[in-house]
Design an enzyme around this catalytic site. Structure first.
Site, short mmCIF file in Angstrom:
data_model
loop_
_atom_site.label_atom_id
_atom_site.label_comp_id
_atom_site.label_asym_id
_atom_site.label_seq_id
_atom_site.Cartn_x
_atom_site.Cartn_y
_atom_site.Cartn_z
N HIS A 169 14.96 -51.08 -0.51
CA HIS A 169 15.17 -49.97 0.43
C HIS A 169 16.59 -49.92 1.01
CE1 HIS A 169 11.02 -48.85 0.29
NE2 HIS A 169 10.59 -49.97 0.83
N ASP A 219 6.12 -51.31 -6.43
CA ASP A 219 5.83 -51.46 -5.00
C ASP A 219 5.08 -50.22 -4.50
OD1 ASP A 219 7.35 -53.32 -2.65
OD2 ASP A 219 6.67 -51.36 -1.96
N HIS A 277 5.67 -48.65 -1.85
CA HIS A 277 6.65 -47.75 -1.23
C HIS A 277 7.66 -47.28 -2.26
CE1 HIS A 277 5.20 -50.34 2.12
NE2 HIS A 277 5.20 -49.20 2.77
N ASP A 318 2.27 -54.86 -2.30
CA ASP A 318 1.67 -54.19 -1.15
C ASP A 318 0.79 -53.02 -1.58
OD1 ASP A 318 3.99 -52.99 -2.02
OD2 ASP A 318 4.97 -52.96 -0.07
#
Length: 389
Positions: free
Chosen positions: A128, A164, A166, A253
């Site tokens: 990120h 992931d 996200h 996640d």
């Protein structure tokens, strides 16, 4: 050539402190579990050193690097996304973050120098971080720095796949106008999860249009749906792009027990994903594969098992799902967290078989599949509505 495994306990220094969900204990428990299961027997662990400014500057602005250095002294007024609840300032933040970048760079160097065809670094995956901004628990973007370095050291086409939960926004941003890097992100739909980006229509810019690929999945997607979507999009694009190396961010996640998101994958699904990535690297990238960690916030029940499967897959030492958790590891965890309810084996006992897209059924993930294929496939000369493409 033996696969490279990068690990040193100094990587535990990337510690955002307190009750922050990005707790380095997940790394320690993973290495302990992999060790006690014999996955790391006779495997030399490569010890990284911190990345220097010349490498960080490949992706990050000089004023941002200076701010990261100064943050522990300046405190709350440093800016650049530092000092927030997501990205709190901590002691030795620059050195700890640069060491994470150095660990992924070491994996990249081993492959570029011909000493390994695969490498794994569970401490990496800080996808990120932006050019001048900390974001989503990530200070420096080790994935983007390593890809940039590889492009200057013998590689002309790299495929980055992000599993992931996200969106892999920082890596996408770094290469959004670079046709040499194909970024593919499988994530929970941005309507329903931070960072709110990663729509199918985000396809790249200029000559790179078509090299940013996003598959936004509905909440509660389970293993068969996730794998249905992945296989409907990824192999065809890899076949067209012909990457020389596969770089994968393997955040876990996406698991149904993760406290920060809403997909419903299992440890068995993660194990299947890793085996699929290994096969894709062999088929489309000459076997060259770098795997890094990422998100994952069920620190005891999920992350250690899933990333032990990742390490084992990279090493071709696959762990059978029914393998019991070793007593020594269970004892260690029980002493540290006596109230934790531990699983018994390296499986969640979930089925991962999926029906291939194009079977005429309307699976909930098929909206994402159709949107992504129609946005991207024509840019690669592929028919978005033909399941043979």
């Amino acid at each position: 050539m033996s696969p490279a495994v990068v690990w040193d306990s100094a990587l535990l220094g990337y510690d955002l402190g307190g009750d922050h969900p990005f707790n380095p204990v997940r790394l320690e428990l993973t290495v302990r579990l992999a060790t006690e299961l014999g996955v790391l027997d006779d495997v030399p662990l490569l010890i990284p050193s911190g990345a220097g400014d010349e490498e960080l500057l490949r992706i990050h602005a000089p004023e941002y690097i200076a701010a990261v250095r100064e943050a522990p002294l300046v405190g709350w007024d440093v800016g650049h996304g530092l000092g927030t609840s997501d990205n709190p300032v901590f002691s030795d933040m620059h050195d700890a973050s640069a060491l994470v970048v150095g660990s992924t760079l070491l994996a990249a160097r081993k492959i570029a120098e011909g000493e390994a065809t695969r490498a794994v670094n569970i401490a990496g995956g800080l996808h990120h971080a932006m050019r001048d901004q900390a974001s989503g628990f990530c200070v420096y973007n080790d994935c983007a720095v390593a890809i940039s370095w590889l492009l200057d050291h013998g590689f002309e086409r790299i495929a980055y796949i992000d599993t992931d939960v996200h969106h892999g926004d920082g890596v996408q941003a770094a290469f959004y106008d670079d046709p040499r890097v194909l970024t593919i992100s499988m994530h929970q739909h941005p309507f329903t999860l931070w960072p709110g980006t990663g729509y199918s229509a985000e396809t790249g810019r200029g000559k790179a249009d078509g090299t940013s690929v996003n598959v936004p999945l509905p909440p509660r997607t389970r293993d068969p749906g996730w794998l249905r979507a992945f296989n409907a999009v990824v192999p065809s694009l890899l076949a067209d792009f012909e990457p020389q190396l596969l770089f994968t961010q393997c955040g876990v996640d996406s698991h149904e027990e993760d406290p920060l998101a809403d997909l419903s994958l299992s440890v068995d699904g993660h194990r299947t994903i890793y085996a699929t990535l290994r096969d894709l690297a062999e088929t489309y990238a000459g076997g060259k594969w770098i795997a890094v960690g990422g998100g994952g916030y069920q620190l005891i029940r999920v992350v250690p098992r899933s990333w032990t499967h990742l390490i084992a897959t990279v090493l071709d030492r696959d762990v059978a799902p029914a393998t019991p958790l070793p007593p020594g590891w269970v004892e260690t965890v029980t002493k540290a967290a006596p109230n934790a309810e531990l699983p018994r084996a390296m499986t969640d006992d979930r089925e991962t078989e999926f029906k291939p897209w194009g079977d005429g059924e309307d699976d909930p993930v098929d909206v994402a599949v159709r949107d992504t294929r129609r946005a991207v496939f024509p840019l690669h000369g592929l028919d978005p509505d033909d399941p043979r493409d």
